[in-house]
Design an enzyme around this catalytic site. Structure first.
Site, PDB file in Angstrom:
ATOM      1  N   CYS A 140      44.861 -18.792  28.132  1.00 52.62           N
ATOM      2  CA  CYS A 140      43.872 -19.437  27.266  1.00 52.62           C
ATOM      3  C   CYS A 140      42.432 -19.165  27.686  1.00 52.62           C
ATOM      4  CB  CYS A 140      44.112 -20.936  27.247  1.00 52.62           C
ATOM      5  SG  CYS A 140      45.835 -21.336  27.050  1.00 52.62           S
ATOM      6  N   HIS A 167      37.251 -27.044  26.058  1.00 54.65           N
ATOM      7  CA  HIS A 167      38.575 -26.424  25.925  1.00 54.65           C
ATOM      8  C   HIS A 167      39.387 -27.315  24.986  1.00 54.65           C
ATOM      9  CE1 HIS A 167      41.633 -23.598  26.738  1.00 54.65           C
ATOM     10  NE2 HIS A 167      42.440 -24.457  27.300  1.00 54.65           N
ATOM     11  N   GLU A 178      39.493 -32.618  31.478  1.00 51.12           N
ATOM     12  CA  GLU A 178      38.231 -31.961  31.127  1.00 51.12           C
ATOM     13  C   GLU A 178      37.089 -32.974  31.074  1.00 51.12           C
ATOM     14  OE1 GLU A 178      38.384 -29.649  27.535  1.00 51.12           O
ATOM     15  OE2 GLU A 178      36.482 -28.664  27.993  1.00 51.12           O
ATOM     16  N   LYS A 204      38.991 -26.676  18.273  1.00 49.92           N
ATOM     17  CA  LYS A 204      40.428 -26.393  18.093  1.00 49.92           C
ATOM     18  C   LYS A 204      41.047 -27.333  17.058  1.00 49.92           C
ATOM     19  CE  LYS A 204      41.581 -24.362  22.589  1.00 49.92           C
ATOM     20  NZ  LYS A 204      40.324 -24.463  23.351  1.00 49.92           N
ATOM     21  N   HIS A 237      44.459 -23.598  18.416  1.00 49.46           N
ATOM     22  CA  HIS A 237      44.283 -22.983  19.731  1.00 49.46           C
ATOM     23  C   HIS A 237      44.669 -21.511  19.609  1.00 49.46           C
ATOM     24  CE1 HIS A 237      44.127 -22.077  23.843  1.00 49.46           C
ATOM     25  NE2 HIS A 237      44.681 -23.136  24.369  1.00 49.46           N
ATOM     26  N   PHE A 277      46.404 -22.012  31.503  1.00 48.92           N
ATOM     27  CA  PHE A 277      47.623 -22.181  32.288  1.00 48.92           C
ATOM     28  C   PHE A 277      47.531 -21.237  33.484  1.00 48.92           C
ATOM     29  CE2 PHE A 277      51.127 -23.715  29.130  1.00 48.92           C
ATOM     30  CZ  PHE A 277      50.600 -24.990  29.196  1.00 48.92           C
TER      31      PHE A 277
END
Lengths: 85, 405
Positions: free
Chosen positions: B165, B297, B308, B329, B334, B393
């Site tokens: 990501c 994010h 976050e 998003k 995403h 990730f």
């Protein structure tokens, strides 16, 4: 299939313990199973019993699938087998 | 502060669920439009997650000929369409010495996943023993970067970054550093992703972090991420050259930092995120108070959003309550390896147009996400500096800092 024994076997394997070391009172965190381990255990349960477990890793507490202890998981799996058979 | 040449953005292009180009995408963000809907893909009935932010009604034959389609996976097609818009806006051509000083670095995670999925069906499900001869050059992760280099005669540094990501942010960070340090004068950069196929979604279902109804970042009732697809490509150019030729400068890339959590393969770390944020500011020589907007994010998972917000609160201290932070998003989904690229458009809109894209689908405040998340409606505000966060990730974090020009 003995549901209780199979669920304990799956959880024990995930925790890298012998089934005899897993008691119904244990919580998953007692056994050192983290969120990834939980998701993997649920997958193993679905495969073993051919059921679909309603579980979202975002809010495990809100899920109808009770994961508060090994005993609770056994009960939840028994319920799903009954509902989905 | 890292010193070196300054980097201007002189072109932008995109295709995603919100729009087929930059103006329509930015308008959709202003409107708080939602690009998420029922997935229209083969075997969707066998998926437990049946929503996504798809580029609907896309007809590859309207854009590419038969020979091109035999070589271009969907993710390459998206890249080329976005690159075309970006290069046209920049007004640049790449010939002679300029060509060897220009390159392309793109992010993707799945690369040609549709091509893999289709051809696994052919050999495993249909039991065929022969596949099309171009499967390898079509599915490889660097196919998009290579086709862009060929299309525009870019003969300098060109490669693909795959950090899940954070792929696009890492790619754009590389492009920025290459121009700053003098390795290149112009870089096409951004990312592309086309993971909305049966195998792509099925793999994600397994993690049980996907929502079945909506993407609601920062909302207390959020229940997971929703995948999107598409691409965004930018032209990064050395500032003095851009000014000398009178280019329209969309914004200046001023800082970049990357960190790794070195902790867990899926669970994010507030510390790793915070170090990337403060690192980007230090790289840019900016104080925390200079930041007006952060494109989060903001995946809409329980874990990301609270982590976050904790990272932002800690990095910015009292200023965290004064800045705006939104997750687009909620609108375009995403886009995994392309997400930072599409999200940089929201940062450009903030610093250039003074419009902050909202976090739509926001329904219930979450005390663990107690920041100004610009709920549901776009806002007008003057912003000089915007950050774009990406936390992948594997614990790989990449943050870009953008300034108005």
């Amino acid at each position: 299939m003995d549901v209780r024994a199979k669920v304990i076997e799956i959880i024990a394997e995930q925790a890298m313990l012998e089934p005899g070391d897993v008691t119904p009172q244990h919580t998953l965190s007692d056994l050192g199973i983290d969120s990834l381990g939980l998701v993997e255990s649920i997958f193993a349960i679905e495969e073993a019993f051919d059921i679909s477990v309603p579980f979202n890793a975002n809010n495990p507490e809100d899920s109808s699938f009770d994961i508060s202890s090994v005993e609770a998981i056994i009960g939840a799996v028994e319920g799903l087998i009954k509902d989905q058979s | 502060m890292t010193t070196g040449r300054r980097v201007a953005i002189t072109g932008a292009g995109t295709i995603n669920a919100l729009g087929r180009d930059v103006p329509s995408t930015l308008q959709a963000m202003r409107d708080g439009a939602c690009g998420i809907g029922p997935l229209d893909i083969r075997d969707a009935d066998r998926l437990s997650v049946q929503i996504g932010a798809q580029v609907r009604g896309y007809d590859e034959q309207a854009h590419f000929n038969r020979q091109q389609i035999s070589l271009y996976d969907r993710f390459t097609q998206f890249t080329l369409l976005a690159a075309k818009e970006a290069v046209a806006q920049s007004g640049l051509t790449f010939e002679g010495a300029a060509a060897s000083r220009s390159g392309v670095v793109l992010g993707t995670s799945g690369g040609g996943l549709n091509t893999q999925d289709e051809n696994y069906r052919v050999v495993y499900e249909e039991r065929k023993n022969r596949v099309h001869p171009f499967i390898v050059p079509k599915l490889m992760n660097n196919a998009a970067a290579s086709h862009v280099s060929m299309e525009y005669n870019l003969k300098g540094p060109s490669f693909t970054v795959a950090t899940a990501c954070a792929s696009s942010n890492h790619a754009m960070g590389q492009a920025f550093q290459m121009i700053r340090t003098g390795m290149a004068d112009v870089m096409l950069t951004g990312g592309s992703e086309a993971m909305l196929c049966f195998g792509g979604i099925k793999a994600w279902e397994g993690l049980r972090v996907m929502s079945r109804d909506a993407c609601r970042p920062f909302s207390a009732n959020r229940n997971g991420m929703v995948q999107g697809e598409g691409a965004a490509v930018f032209v990064f150019e050395e500032m003095e050259a851009a000014r000398a030729r009178g280019a329209d400068i969309l914004g200046e890339v001023v800082g970049f930092a990357m960190t790794s959590d070195a902790a867990d393969i899926v669970m994010p770390s507030a510390q790793g995120a915070e170090r990337a944020i403060t690192g980007a500011l230090a790289d840019a020589g900016l104080s925390a108070e200079a930041v007006g907007y952060i494109n989060a994010h903001g995946t809409g998972t329980a874990a990301n959003d609270k982590t976050e917000c904790a990272a932002v609160a800690h990095a910015f201290g009292a200023h965290a309550d004064k800045l705006m932070i939104s997750s687009t998003k909620s609108m375009h989904g995403h886009l995994i390896g392309a997400t930072g690229a599409v999200e940089l458009l929201a940062c450009i809109m903030a610093v250039r147009d003074g419009v902050i894209a909202p976090t739509i689908g926001y329904e219930e405040p979450d005390p663990e996400c107690a920041l100004d998340v610009v709920p549901n409606e776009a806002r007008e505000a003057k912003v000089d500096v915007a950050l774009s966060n990406a936390f992948a990730f594997g614990g790989l974090n990449a943050v870009l800092a953008l300034r108005s020009v």
